[in-house]
Write an enzyme that holds these catalytic residues in place. Structure first.
Site: not given
Length: 417
Positions: A87, A90, A163, A247, A297, A345, A372
């Site tokens: 995968c 992770c 998962c 989030q 936005e 953001d 991010c």
């Protein structure tokens, strides 16, 4: 004359070789030097002696994976997920979480140095859950109806039964989806659970017929597909439909907002301009403590969700605006707002156009930047510190343990004359 040129053949990669890993790269791969070339190796840690199988190579950089470990770091840990190595999610499970956080802090500091951004020591990192932290996940669906995630190379779907980083309710729902759901025409679907334990399902990518079929099937399960889901964000209520951005790490999200409140330290005289506000996740928790909030936005649905919050009032406005194409001074809602603080953001691309126009908002005294991508964060901060701003605090938020994603927060204050 017919074109006789042919595409060059892909060069044969060198045979596997032995390598000593010296350090980490920014994204958690091991780095060593072989025949004068930098080699980046997945599933390799500093101090390890590994056999490397190359996957890409050019004159300066080779990239590959460790297929054998002759020696292992005493920091290496056993991955908890059965799909580790296949995968593409992770990929840092072999690294202790404390080391993952330190690695992300080092990457952030390196980007600041490269952009010549002076800073003090990083703030204490926000790091909470290590497993079962995601409240939503997007699953790929193959033509055969297999459900899973893309592999490391992103060219194949790895079917999964569960998962390790999603909450148990999502894994339970996944079992039902794989067994019963109509998946013909679906390429990507999302499963989500809100803070009231309501499950949601949506087709992110697929045919129109598949979207209708899966939505109808989901409703029969008692799940929602079109109705808004409810979330609590540091005391404020927010809304988002299945498939919309939220989030994914709810506890870290709450800690992030509490840190934002502490860092900004606003009062009832402050007026907050929330740029790239989404559904008001960050700014709505300020509503009871400041004079006014204006959120901007590009996504109309997100704006609608923000305005539906119980915290929305006459002092709180959320409006549609494309901040990548509209200079701040040309947005009519901003003209008479006179903000004292700005929350940024932005998406991964950063907020370059916004920060270059920040001097058109003379009343702003503080900027809170949530990022991010540390590369675009450092680039944008560098622009600000050359234009009347001072970096007061900056730190990492481990929103996505075991992955290479780096979230961070920075506080800037206007320099005193």
């Amino acid at each position: 004359m017919r074109n006789s040129r042919r595409s060059p053949k892909k060069a044969n990669l060198p045979a596997p070789f032995e390598l000593t890993i010296d350090r980490y790269s920014h994204d958690g791969r091991g780095i060593g030097i072989h025949q004068g070339r930098v080699v980046m190796v997945s599933n390799a840690m500093p101090g390890e002696q590994v056999q490397v199988k190359l996957e890409q190579a050019n004159t300066k950089l080779w990239q590959g994976k460790a297929v054998k470990h002759f020696t292992q770091s005493d920091r290496r840990q056993q991955p908890t997920c059965q799909y580790y190595g296949e995968c593409g999610g992770c990929v840092l499970q072999h690294v202790p979480v404390s080391d993952q956080v330190a690695l992300k802090q080092s990457a952030l500091e390196d980007h600041l140095r490269r952009n010549k951004v002076p800073h003090d020591a990083l703030a204490e990192p926000i790091s909470i859950e290590k497993v079962a932290y995601r409240h939503r996940a997007r699953f790929q669906v193959s033509k055969k109806g297999e459900v899973g995630f893309f592999n490391v190379k992103g060219n194949r779907i790895v079917p999964i039964s569960q998962c390790a980083v999603v909450v148990p309710a999502i894994n339970d729902a996944l079992i039902i989806v794989k067994r019963e759901a109509p998946l013909e025409g679906v390429k990507q679907l999302e499963l989500v659970i809100d803070d009231t334990d309501q499950l949601g399902i949506s087709v992110v990518e697929g045919s129109g017929a598949s979207k209708s079929a899966l939505a109808q099937w989901g409703e029969q399960q008692g799940w929602v597909s079109q109705a808004p889901l409810q979330y609590r964000s540091a005391g404020a209520q927010t809304w988002a439909k299945p498939g919309s951005f939220t989030q994914v790490n709810r506890r870290v999200n709450t800690a992030m907002i509490e840190q934002a409140k502490a860092w900004l330290d606003l009062d009832v005289s402050d007026r907050v301009l929330d740029l790239f506000c989404g559904n008001g996740n960050v700014s709505l928790p300020f509503a009871k403590n400041v004079e006014a909030i204006l959120g901007l936005e590009a996504n109309q649905e997100a704006i609608d969700m923000a305005m539906n919050s119980e915290q929305a009032n006459q002092q709180t406005r959320y409006c549609v605006a494309n901040l990548f194409t509209s200079p701040l001074k040309d947005i009519p809602e901003i003209a008479q707002f006179n903000p004292t603080a700005v929350i940024l953001d932005p998406p991964r691309a950063g907020a370059e156009a916004v920060v270059k126009n920040m001097n058109t908002l003379p009343t702003v005294q503080k900027i809170l930047y949530i990022s991010c991508d540390p590369a675009t964060l450092a680039r944008d901060i560098a622009e600000l510190i050359h234009d009347k701003w001072h970096l007061r605090k900056v730190g990492v938020m481990d929103m996505f343990p075991h992955t290479r994603h780096i979230e961070s927060m920075a506080l800037l204050e206007k320099k005193k004359k």
